[in-house]
Write a protein that holds these residues in place. Sequence first.
Motif, PDB file in Angstrom:
ATOM      1  N   ILE A   1       4.382   9.884  14.543  1.00 48.71           N
ATOM      2  CA  ILE A   1       3.093   9.172  13.717  1.00 48.71           C
ATOM      3  C   ILE A   1       3.873   8.473  12.467  1.00 48.71           C
ATOM      4  N   SER A   2       3.632   7.610  11.856  1.00 46.16           N
ATOM      5  CA  SER A   2       4.145   7.073  10.841  1.00 46.16           C
ATOM      6  C   SER A   2       3.310   6.613   9.559  1.00 46.16           C
ATOM      7  N   ASP A   3       1.966   6.423  10.371  1.00 45.53           N
ATOM      8  CA  ASP A   3       0.669   6.380   9.407  1.00 45.53           C
ATOM      9  C   ASP A   3      -0.548   6.357  10.323  1.00 45.53           C
ATOM     10  N   VAL A   4      -1.559   6.786   9.584  1.00 44.05           N
ATOM     11  CA  VAL A   4      -2.831   6.793  10.180  1.00 44.05           C
ATOM     12  C   VAL A   4      -4.053   6.145   9.108  1.00 44.05           C
ATOM     13  N   GLU A   5      -4.473   4.737   9.809  1.00 44.40           N
ATOM     14  CA  GLU A   5      -5.463   3.883   8.789  1.00 44.40           C
ATOM     15  C   GLU A   5      -6.854   4.007   9.428  1.00 44.40           C
ATOM     16  N   VAL A   6      -7.796   4.358   8.360  1.00 41.02           N
ATOM     17  CA  VAL A   6      -9.214   3.929   8.708  1.00 41.02           C
ATOM     18  C   VAL A   6      -9.543   2.321   8.633  1.00 41.02           C
TER      19      VAL A   6
ATOM     20  N   LEU B   1      -3.859  16.132  11.595  1.00 39.91           N
ATOM     21  CA  LEU B   1      -3.996  15.287  12.796  1.00 39.91           C
ATOM     22  C   LEU B   1      -2.921  15.559  13.733  1.00 39.91           C
ATOM     23  N   LEU B   2      -2.726  15.766  14.928  1.00 45.50           N
ATOM     24  CA  LEU B   2      -1.868  15.969  16.025  1.00 45.50           C
ATOM     25  C   LEU B   2      -1.749  15.523  17.071  1.00 45.50           C
ATOM     26  N   VAL B   3      -0.377  15.137  17.421  1.00 49.64           N
ATOM     27  CA  VAL B   3      -0.318  14.083  18.540  1.00 49.64           C
ATOM     28  C   VAL B   3       0.578  14.813  19.607  1.00 49.64           C
ATOM     29  N   PHE B   4       0.305  15.057  20.994  1.00 51.24           N
ATOM     30  CA  PHE B   4       0.931  15.553  21.804  1.00 51.24           C
ATOM     31  C   PHE B   4       1.173  14.830  22.981  1.00 51.24           C
ATOM     32  N   SER B   5       2.333  14.622  23.399  1.00 50.24           N
ATOM     33  CA  SER B   5       2.718  13.917  24.755  1.00 50.24           C
ATOM     34  C   SER B   5       2.327  14.552  26.048  1.00 50.24           C
ATOM     35  N   VAL B   6       1.638  14.384  26.860  1.00 49.65           N
ATOM     36  CA  VAL B   6       1.242  15.081  27.919  1.00 49.65           C
ATOM     37  C   VAL B   6       1.958  14.674  29.147  1.00 49.65           C
ATOM     38  N   GLU B   7       2.538  15.880  29.872  1.00 49.25           N
ATOM     39  CA  GLU B   7       3.221  15.769  31.084  1.00 49.25           C
ATOM     40  C   GLU B   7       2.277  16.241  32.140  1.00 49.25           C
ATOM     41  N   GLY B   8       2.521  15.453  33.272  1.00 52.63           N
ATOM     42  CA  GLY B   8       1.798  16.306  34.442  1.00 52.63           C
ATOM     43  C   GLY B   8       0.360  15.711  34.826  1.00 52.63           C
ATOM     44  N   LEU B   9      -0.043  14.759  33.861  1.00 53.81           N
ATOM     45  CA  LEU B   9      -1.321  14.081  34.219  1.00 53.81           C
ATOM     46  C   LEU B   9      -1.046  12.600  34.608  1.00 53.81           C
TER      47      LEU B   9
ATOM     48  N   PRO C   1      -3.288   6.849  22.621  1.00 55.12           N
ATOM     49  CA  PRO C   1      -2.535   5.880  23.379  1.00 55.12           C
ATOM     50  C   PRO C   1      -1.531   6.497  24.076  1.00 55.12           C
ATOM     51  N   LYS C   2      -1.140   5.558  24.945  1.00 55.57           N
ATOM     52  CA  LYS C   2       0.045   6.012  25.985  1.00 55.57           C
ATOM     53  C   LYS C   2       1.537   5.651  25.004  1.00 55.57           C
ATOM     54  N   ILE C   3       2.608   6.613  25.245  1.00 52.92           N
ATOM     55  CA  ILE C   3       3.749   6.327  24.409  1.00 52.92           C
ATOM     56  C   ILE C   3       4.700   6.581  25.589  1.00 52.92           C
ATOM     57  N   ASN C   4       5.569   5.632  25.965  1.00 55.03           N
ATOM     58  CA  ASN C   4       6.456   5.553  27.089  1.00 55.03           C
ATOM     59  C   ASN C   4       6.114   5.906  28.315  1.00 55.03           C
ATOM     60  N   GLY C   5       4.779   5.496  28.439  1.00 55.57           N
ATOM     61  CA  GLY C   5       4.022   5.435  29.825  1.00 55.57           C
ATOM     62  C   GLY C   5       3.387   6.812  29.791  1.00 55.57           C
ATOM     63  N   LYS C   6       3.238   7.738  28.774  1.00 59.27           N
ATOM     64  CA  LYS C   6       2.779   9.030  29.081  1.00 59.27           C
ATOM     65  C   LYS C   6       1.436   9.116  28.308  1.00 59.27           C
ATOM     66  N   PRO C   7       0.678   9.613  28.496  1.00 60.35           N
ATOM     67  CA  PRO C   7      -0.892   9.819  27.879  1.00 60.35           C
ATOM     68  C   PRO C   7      -0.475  10.807  26.735  1.00 60.35           C
ATOM     69  N   THR C   8      -1.283  10.522  25.611  1.00 60.14           N
ATOM     70  CA  THR C   8      -1.139  11.510  24.578  1.00 60.14           C
ATOM     71  C   THR C   8      -2.615  12.307  24.273  1.00 60.14           C
ATOM     72  N   LEU C   9      -2.481  13.498  23.616  1.00 63.34           N
ATOM     73  CA  LEU C   9      -3.754  14.043  23.195  1.00 63.34           C
ATOM     74  C   LEU C   9      -3.561  14.218  21.808  1.00 63.34           C
ATOM     75  N   VAL C  10      -4.717  13.725  21.202  1.00 67.01           N
ATOM     76  CA  VAL C  10      -4.781  13.601  19.694  1.00 67.01           C
ATOM     77  C   VAL C  10      -5.703  14.535  19.065  1.00 67.01           C
ATOM     78  N   PHE C  11      -5.494  15.519  18.256  1.00 73.94           N
ATOM     79  CA  PHE C  11      -6.187  16.700  17.873  1.00 73.94           C
ATOM     80  C   PHE C  11      -6.422  16.370  16.334  1.00 73.94           C
ATOM     81  N   ILE C  12      -7.820  16.861  15.757  1.00 77.53           N
ATOM     82  CA  ILE C  12      -7.937  16.446  14.335  1.00 77.53           C
ATOM     83  C   ILE C  12      -8.817  17.600  13.828  1.00 77.53           C
TER      84      ILE C  12
END
Length: 290
Positions: A11-16, A282-290, A256-267
């Motif tokens: 993540i480089s920026d979060v914009e409202v 705000l934390l973003v995780f790449s999800v494996e196995g879904l 959003p998907k990153i490199n074809g993998k889903p992400t989970l966004v926590f706030i």
Amino acid sequence: ELQLDFDNNIISDVEVIKEVILKDYQGNKLNPDCFDPEGLRFLDDNQIVWSSEGNIKKGVAPSIQVGTTDGKIKQTIALPSIFDVQNVIHNGSFENLSLGQNAETIWFANEIPLKSDGQSATYKNNHSAFVRLSAYNLNTSKITQQFAYPLDKVALKPKFTSSVAINGLVEMVYLDDSHFLCLERSYTSGYGANGTNVKLYLAIVTAEVTAISSIKALKNEKVVPLKKTLLIDFKSIMNELPSKHIDNLEGFCFGPKINGKPTLVFISDNNFNEYGHQITQLLVFSVEGL
């Protein structure tokens, strides 16, 4: 509405980019004595559904609203009497909300056990603390499924008898009718920035799980709760973060998907810094196995 910008998968920026004020039936701003909005999801491009913890101390019950994307309430859904103001803990009801397989069904749970279902979680953990994970059909206005979700004990020992010490189910994401991602947040006052402990679980409806929608009080019943498996103990990544601590995470969704993998966004919810040093995290995780 937020836009997340990424640079090399970081993540480089979060914009409202848009703000919508939630409104009552008349189109006025919500009365804070009557509403405490928490969970929110899009039913479709034109409708949202959101939950409120109400204001139990002032006699206002928790509620779930269906509204338009311009923020105005269209419908307050009819909930079973078990969620009436007399049976709910103040600031401990509908913190979370998720959509089912289609826009007809929403899933929600109370954050902290109902009075009729027994004690809340404690540090000693000498009892079972169950909240109700419920499916509600918007077309029939009925609870169609309901299961007991077992809360962990409070993570940190209270330093004083007056200390705040809680653990609750603060958010969830529906995967299918048998699988849910569930976020538990424990908080104990007196530990400064380190008083919050957060865990993400996979909750599973097995064949043995008890259907509890017809059970009015769980405190004297033997029920088989949802099975849960720990996916992330957030303290394990604490030192990787700029802040070196996990804040009051209370919301998450697929991003959003990153490199074809889903992400989970926590706030996080910073409570307007009411409980000491808190940030909007705000934390973003790449999800494996879904």
